[in-house]
Write a protein that holds these residues in place. Structure first.
Motif, PDB file in Angstrom:
ATOM      1  N   ALA A  36       0.527  -1.202  -0.216  1.00  0.00           N
ATOM      2  CA  ALA A  36      -0.006  -0.083  -0.051  1.00  0.00           C
ATOM      3  C   ALA A  36       0.544   0.909  -0.137  1.00  0.00           C
ATOM      4  O   ALA A  36       0.367   2.344  -1.146  1.00  0.00           O
ATOM      5  CB  ALA A  36      -0.616   0.329   1.300  1.00  0.00           C
ATOM      6  N   CYS A  37       2.084   1.590   0.841  1.00  0.00           N
ATOM      7  CA  CYS A  37       2.601   2.334   0.531  1.00  0.00           C
ATOM      8  C   CYS A  37       3.440   2.580  -0.264  1.00  0.00           C
ATOM      9  O   CYS A  37       3.977   3.978  -0.621  1.00  0.00           O
ATOM     10  CB  CYS A  37       3.760   2.323   2.129  1.00  0.00           C
ATOM     11  N   ALA A  38       3.990   1.333  -1.329  1.00  0.00           N
ATOM     12  CA  ALA A  38       5.105   1.496  -2.393  1.00  0.00           C
ATOM     13  C   ALA A  38       4.023   2.023  -3.464  1.00  0.00           C
ATOM     14  O   ALA A  38       4.570   2.947  -4.882  1.00  0.00           O
ATOM     15  CB  ALA A  38       5.597  -0.028  -2.829  1.00  0.00           C
ATOM     16  N   GLU A  39       2.317   2.079  -3.390  1.00  0.00           N
ATOM     17  CA  GLU A  39       1.246   2.347  -4.343  1.00  0.00           C
ATOM     18  C   GLU A  39       1.778   3.484  -5.179  1.00  0.00           C
ATOM     19  O   GLU A  39       2.197   4.351  -4.493  1.00  0.00           O
ATOM     20  CB  GLU A  39       0.333   2.280  -4.521  1.00  0.00           C
ATOM     21  N   GLY A  40       1.954   3.147  -6.944  1.00  0.00           N
ATOM     22  CA  GLY A  40       2.672   5.286  -7.121  1.00  0.00           C
ATOM     23  C   GLY A  40       3.845   5.669  -7.140  1.00  0.00           C
ATOM     24  O   GLY A  40       4.315   6.361  -7.495  1.00  0.00           O
ATOM     25  N   THR A  41       4.368   4.712  -6.311  1.00  0.00           N
ATOM     26  CA  THR A  41       6.154   4.868  -6.191  1.00  0.00           C
ATOM     27  C   THR A  41       7.275   3.778  -7.168  1.00  0.00           C
ATOM     28  O   THR A  41       6.360   3.231  -7.791  1.00  0.00           O
ATOM     29  CB  THR A  41       6.926   4.426  -5.150  1.00  0.00           C
ATOM     30  N   PRO A  42       8.276   4.088  -7.740  1.00  0.00           N
ATOM     31  CA  PRO A  42       8.807   3.324  -8.492  1.00  0.00           C
ATOM     32  C   PRO A  42       8.938   2.095  -8.191  1.00  0.00           C
ATOM     33  O   PRO A  42       9.373   0.413  -8.697  1.00  0.00           O
ATOM     34  CB  PRO A  42      10.523   3.900  -8.211  1.00  0.00           C
ATOM     35  N   LEU A  43       8.542   1.250  -6.546  1.00  0.00           N
ATOM     36  CA  LEU A  43       8.788   0.229  -5.998  1.00  0.00           C
ATOM     37  C   LEU A  43       7.382  -0.231  -6.229  1.00  0.00           C
ATOM     38  O   LEU A  43       7.210  -1.530  -5.286  1.00  0.00           O
ATOM     39  CB  LEU A  43       9.231   0.465  -4.571  1.00  0.00           C
ATOM     40  N   GLN A  44       6.420   0.018  -6.471  1.00  0.00           N
ATOM     41  CA  GLN A  44       5.377  -0.544  -6.979  1.00  0.00           C
ATOM     42  C   GLN A  44       4.996  -1.675  -7.031  1.00  0.00           C
ATOM     43  O   GLN A  44       6.007  -2.056  -8.946  1.00  0.00           O
ATOM     44  CB  GLN A  44       4.173   0.640  -7.873  1.00  0.00           C
ATOM     45  N   GLY A  45       4.874  -3.197  -6.995  1.00  0.00           N
ATOM     46  CA  GLY A  45       4.792  -3.784  -7.448  1.00  0.00           C
ATOM     47  C   GLY A  45       6.480  -4.740  -6.968  1.00  0.00           C
ATOM     48  O   GLY A  45       6.434  -6.313  -7.300  1.00  0.00           O
ATOM     49  N   ALA A  46       7.015  -3.945  -6.089  1.00  0.00           N
ATOM     50  CA  ALA A  46       8.598  -4.979  -5.974  1.00  0.00           C
ATOM     51  C   ALA A  46       8.087  -5.271  -4.068  1.00  0.00           C
ATOM     52  O   ALA A  46       7.078  -5.326  -3.691  1.00  0.00           O
ATOM     53  CB  ALA A  46       9.795  -3.711  -5.072  1.00  0.00           C
ATOM     54  N   ALA A  47       8.968  -6.756  -4.539  1.00  0.00           N
ATOM     55  CA  ALA A  47       8.548  -7.570  -3.811  1.00  0.00           C
ATOM     56  C   ALA A  47       9.643  -7.131  -2.339  1.00  0.00           C
ATOM     57  O   ALA A  47      10.581  -6.639  -2.359  1.00  0.00           O
ATOM     58  CB  ALA A  47       9.581  -9.146  -4.136  1.00  0.00           C
ATOM     59  N   LEU A  48       9.025  -7.311  -1.418  1.00  0.00           N
ATOM     60  CA  LEU A  48       9.723  -7.042   0.088  1.00  0.00           C
ATOM     61  C   LEU A  48      10.479  -8.224   0.912  1.00  0.00           C
ATOM     62  O   LEU A  48       9.541  -9.600   1.292  1.00  0.00           O
ATOM     63  CB  LEU A  48       8.796  -6.188   0.771  1.00  0.00           C
ATOM     64  N   THR A  49      11.928  -8.575   0.917  1.00  0.00           N
ATOM     65  CA  THR A  49      12.112 -10.191   2.011  1.00  0.00           C
ATOM     66  C   THR A  49      13.008  -9.469   2.826  1.00  0.00           C
ATOM     67  O   THR A  49      13.385  -8.376   2.945  1.00  0.00           O
ATOM     68  CB  THR A  49      12.677 -10.431   0.453  1.00  0.00           C
ATOM     69  N   ASP A  50      12.713 -10.387   3.740  1.00  0.00           N
ATOM     70  CA  ASP A  50      13.220  -9.994   4.932  1.00  0.00           C
ATOM     71  C   ASP A  50      14.589 -11.089   5.532  1.00  0.00           C
ATOM     72  O   ASP A  50      14.685 -11.870   5.098  1.00  0.00           O
ATOM     73  CB  ASP A  50      12.825 -10.467   6.611  1.00  0.00           C
ATOM     74  N   ARG A  51      15.711 -10.391   5.465  1.00  0.00           N
ATOM     75  CA  ARG A  51      17.103 -11.093   5.305  1.00  0.00           C
ATOM     76  C   ARG A  51      17.344 -11.923   6.577  1.00  0.00           C
ATOM     77  O   ARG A  51      17.083 -10.986   7.540  1.00  0.00           O
ATOM     78  CB  ARG A  51      18.292  -9.841   4.466  1.00  0.00           C
ATOM     79  N   LYS A  52      17.333 -12.248   6.750  1.00  0.00           N
ATOM     80  CA  LYS A  52      17.808 -13.595   7.790  1.00  0.00           C
ATOM     81  C   LYS A  52      19.062 -13.321   8.435  1.00  0.00           C
ATOM     82  O   LYS A  52      20.016 -13.612   7.711  1.00  0.00           O
ATOM     83  CB  LYS A  52      17.369 -14.416   7.821  1.00  0.00           C
TER      84      LYS A  52
END
Length: 66
Positions: A50-66
């Motif tokens: 929702a926060c990435a909507e309309g930005t260059p990160l829209q549709g980008a995957a967010l992953t947590d590096r362990k």
């Protein structure tokens, strides 16, 4: 839910990096959520699209590096 403000901050920083490198979009963003960070990874994952909507990160995957 402070995870939304964290997602917005991540998007701002990533946007700066994209501009610095002349890139238009990002397909993924990897972060490390520390044990003592008080961040709920699932809440960050939920807030990010929702926060990435309309930005260059829209549709980008967010992953947590362990």
């Amino acid at each position: 839910m402070h995870e939304a403000s964290i997602a917005l901050a991540l998007i701002d920083v990533a946007g700066d990096v994209l501009r610095e490198h002349g890139a238009a979009r990002a397909s993924a963003l990897t972060v490390r959520v520390g044990q003592w960070s008080s961040v709920v990874p699932e809440a960050l994952q939920a807030a990010f699209p929702a926060c990435a909507e309309g930005t260059p990160l829209q549709g980008a995957a967010l992953t947590d590096r362990k």
